[in-house]
Design a protein around this motif. Structure first.
Motif, PDB file in Angstrom:
ATOM      1  N   SER A  41       0.803  -1.225   0.000  1.00  0.00           N
ATOM      2  CA  SER A  41       0.000   0.000   0.000  1.00  0.00           C
ATOM      3  C   SER A  41       0.836   1.275   0.000  1.00  0.00           C
ATOM      4  N   ASN A  42       2.168   1.141   0.034  1.00  0.00           N
ATOM      5  CA  ASN A  42       3.039   2.323  -0.065  1.00  0.00           C
ATOM      6  C   ASN A  42       4.434   1.895  -0.522  1.00  0.00           C
ATOM      7  N   GLY A  43       5.265   2.871  -0.826  1.00  0.00           N
ATOM      8  CA  GLY A  43       6.589   2.591  -1.362  1.00  0.00           C
ATOM      9  C   GLY A  43       7.496   1.845  -0.399  1.00  0.00           C
ATOM     10  N   GLN A  44       7.369   2.115   0.901  1.00  0.00           N
ATOM     11  CA  GLN A  44       8.210   1.424   1.883  1.00  0.00           C
ATOM     12  C   GLN A  44       7.882  -0.062   1.919  1.00  0.00           C
ATOM     13  N   GLU A  45       6.578  -0.388   1.904  1.00  0.00           N
ATOM     14  CA  GLU A  45       6.176  -1.798   1.864  1.00  0.00           C
ATOM     15  C   GLU A  45       6.680  -2.450   0.575  1.00  0.00           C
ATOM     16  N   ALA A  46       6.638  -1.699  -0.523  1.00  0.00           N
ATOM     17  CA  ALA A  46       7.100  -2.231  -1.809  1.00  0.00           C
ATOM     18  C   ALA A  46       8.567  -2.629  -1.740  1.00  0.00           C
ATOM     19  N   ILE A  47       9.395  -1.770  -1.157  1.00  0.00           N
ATOM     20  CA  ILE A  47      10.830  -2.052  -1.046  1.00  0.00           C
ATOM     21  C   ILE A  47      11.054  -3.327  -0.229  1.00  0.00           C
ATOM     22  N   GLU A  48      10.328  -3.458   0.892  1.00  0.00           N
ATOM     23  CA  GLU A  48      10.459  -4.653   1.723  1.00  0.00           C
ATOM     24  C   GLU A  48      10.043  -5.908   0.950  1.00  0.00           C
ATOM     25  N   MET A  49       8.977  -5.809   0.151  1.00  0.00           N
ATOM     26  CA  MET A  49       8.513  -6.962  -0.623  1.00  0.00           C
ATOM     27  C   MET A  49       9.471  -7.303  -1.762  1.00  0.00           C
ATOM     28  N   VAL A  50      10.102  -6.292  -2.342  1.00  0.00           N
ATOM     29  CA  VAL A  50      11.097  -6.547  -3.395  1.00  0.00           C
ATOM     30  C   VAL A  50      12.263  -7.333  -2.816  1.00  0.00           C
ATOM     31  N   GLU A  51      12.716  -6.946  -1.631  1.00  0.00           N
ATOM     32  CA  GLU A  51      13.825  -7.666  -0.994  1.00  0.00           C
ATOM     33  C   GLU A  51      13.448  -9.121  -0.715  1.00  0.00           C
ATOM     34  N   ARG A  52      12.191  -9.354  -0.354  1.00  0.00           N
ATOM     35  CA  ARG A  52      11.738 -10.690   0.028  1.00  0.00           C
ATOM     36  C   ARG A  52      11.372 -11.555  -1.185  1.00  0.00           C
ATOM     37  N   HIS A  53      10.677 -10.964  -2.182  1.00  0.00           N
ATOM     38  CA  HIS A  53      10.080 -11.762  -3.261  1.00  0.00           C
ATOM     39  C   HIS A  53      10.749 -11.627  -4.628  1.00  0.00           C
ATOM     40  N   ARG A  54      11.573 -10.602  -4.824  1.00  0.00           N
ATOM     41  CA  ARG A  54      12.267 -10.384  -6.102  1.00  0.00           C
ATOM     42  C   ARG A  54      11.325 -10.482  -7.308  1.00  0.00           C
ATOM     43  N   PRO A  55      10.326  -9.598  -7.388  1.00  0.00           N
ATOM     44  CA  PRO A  55       9.398  -9.657  -8.532  1.00  0.00           C
ATOM     45  C   PRO A  55      10.095  -9.279  -9.839  1.00  0.00           C
ATOM     46  N   ASP A  56       9.546  -9.774 -10.947  1.00  0.00           N
ATOM     47  CA  ASP A  56      10.048  -9.403 -12.275  1.00  0.00           C
ATOM     48  C   ASP A  56       9.490  -8.048 -12.690  1.00  0.00           C
ATOM     49  N   VAL A  57       8.207  -7.815 -12.344  1.00  0.00           N
ATOM     50  CA  VAL A  57       7.516  -6.588 -12.745  1.00  0.00           C
ATOM     51  C   VAL A  57       6.775  -6.016 -11.537  1.00  0.00           C
ATOM     52  N   ILE A  58       6.822  -4.694 -11.414  1.00  0.00           N
ATOM     53  CA  ILE A  58       6.093  -4.008 -10.349  1.00  0.00           C
ATOM     54  C   ILE A  58       5.168  -2.970 -10.984  1.00  0.00           C
ATOM     55  N   ILE A  59       3.908  -3.013 -10.593  1.00  0.00           N
ATOM     56  CA  ILE A  59       2.960  -1.960 -10.971  1.00  0.00           C
ATOM     57  C   ILE A  59       2.945  -1.014  -9.779  1.00  0.00           C
ATOM     58  N   LEU A  60       3.446   0.188  -9.982  1.00  0.00           N
ATOM     59  CA  LEU A  60       3.763   1.092  -8.881  1.00  0.00           C
ATOM     60  C   LEU A  60       3.009   2.411  -9.013  1.00  0.00           C
ATOM     61  N   ASP A  61       2.075   2.635  -8.095  1.00  0.00           N
ATOM     62  CA  ASP A  61       1.373   3.918  -8.041  1.00  0.00           C
ATOM     63  C   ASP A  61       2.408   5.000  -7.732  1.00  0.00           C
ATOM     64  N   LEU A  62       2.235   6.178  -8.307  1.00  0.00           N
ATOM     65  CA  LEU A  62       3.215   7.237  -8.082  1.00  0.00           C
ATOM     66  C   LEU A  62       2.940   8.040  -6.828  1.00  0.00           C
ATOM     67  N   GLN A  63       1.670   8.265  -6.516  1.00  0.00           N
ATOM     68  CA  GLN A  63       1.318   9.107  -5.371  1.00  0.00           C
ATOM     69  C   GLN A  63       0.761   8.249  -4.245  1.00  0.00           C
ATOM     70  N   MET A  64       1.587   8.082  -3.192  1.00  0.00           N
ATOM     71  CA  MET A  64       1.189   7.267  -2.052  1.00  0.00           C
ATOM     72  C   MET A  64       1.748   7.877  -0.775  1.00  0.00           C
ATOM     73  N   PRO A  65       1.128   7.541   0.362  1.00  0.00           N
ATOM     74  CA  PRO A  65       1.683   7.999   1.642  1.00  0.00           C
ATOM     75  C   PRO A  65       2.943   7.214   2.001  1.00  0.00           C
ATOM     76  N   VAL A  66       3.630   7.647   3.025  1.00  0.00           N
ATOM     77  CA  VAL A  66       4.851   7.044   3.576  1.00  0.00           C
ATOM     78  C   VAL A  66       6.027   7.222   2.620  1.00  0.00           C
ATOM     79  N   LEU A  67       5.951   6.634   1.424  1.00  0.00           N
ATOM     80  CA  LEU A  67       7.005   6.801   0.419  1.00  0.00           C
ATOM     81  C   LEU A  67       6.354   6.703  -0.955  1.00  0.00           C
ATOM     82  N   ASP A  68       6.521   7.759  -1.768  1.00  0.00           N
ATOM     83  CA  ASP A  68       5.875   7.782  -3.088  1.00  0.00           C
ATOM     84  C   ASP A  68       6.569   6.827  -4.061  1.00  0.00           C
TER      85      ASP A  68
END
Length: 132
Positions: A41-68
């Motif tokens: 739900s935000n950029g910080q969670e995305a970074i943590e999930m990338v470290e854990r799951h190593r996705p090939d593709v990320i669909i990333l909203d630009l405007q989010m709380p915590v970290l855009d």
């Protein structure tokens, strides 16, 4: 036994709107060649999930709380430069286009894009990610 099937593309969806995450989850779950590895739900969670799951593709909203999304994209590319990032936005602001060109974004997709077009873009970028 060897198979000629395409490998599963690992996809992460990052958006602060629950309905958007849920809709994309449903769309990707029906795709045989795509594995949804997480929803953030935000950029910080995305970074943590990338470290854990190593996705090939990320669909990333630009405007989010915590970290855009634009800030998160730079950190994500440091973790895994081959991860393909789709900036996903409803904003008509031309500044977003400029910022996405300077950020670490591989494609830009407006939120009013047809679901099948988004899936096709994910598949196209995913092939680029898994070929590295």
């Amino acid at each position: 036994m060897l198979s000629c099937q395409h490998p599963l593309l690992r996809v992460l969806v990052v958006d602060d709107h629950e309905l958007t995450r849920f809709s994309l989850k449903l769309a990707f779950q029906s795709q045989a060649n795509i594995e949804l590895v997480g929803l953030a739900s935000n950029g910080q969670e995305a970074i943590e999930m990338v470290e854990r799951h190593r996705p090939d593709v990320i669909i990333l909203d630009l405007q989010m709380p915590v970290l855009d999304g634009l800030s998160a994209s730079t950190q994500i590319k440091h973790i895994d430069p081959h991860t393909q990032i789709i900036a996903y936005s409803s904003v008509e602001d031309p500044q977003i286009e400029v910022m996405s060109q300077t950020a670490r974004i591989d494609a830009f997709c407006k939120k009013d894009t047809a679901t099948q077009e988004l899936i096709a873009l994910v598949t196209q970028l995913g092939q680029r990610a898994v070929s590295h």
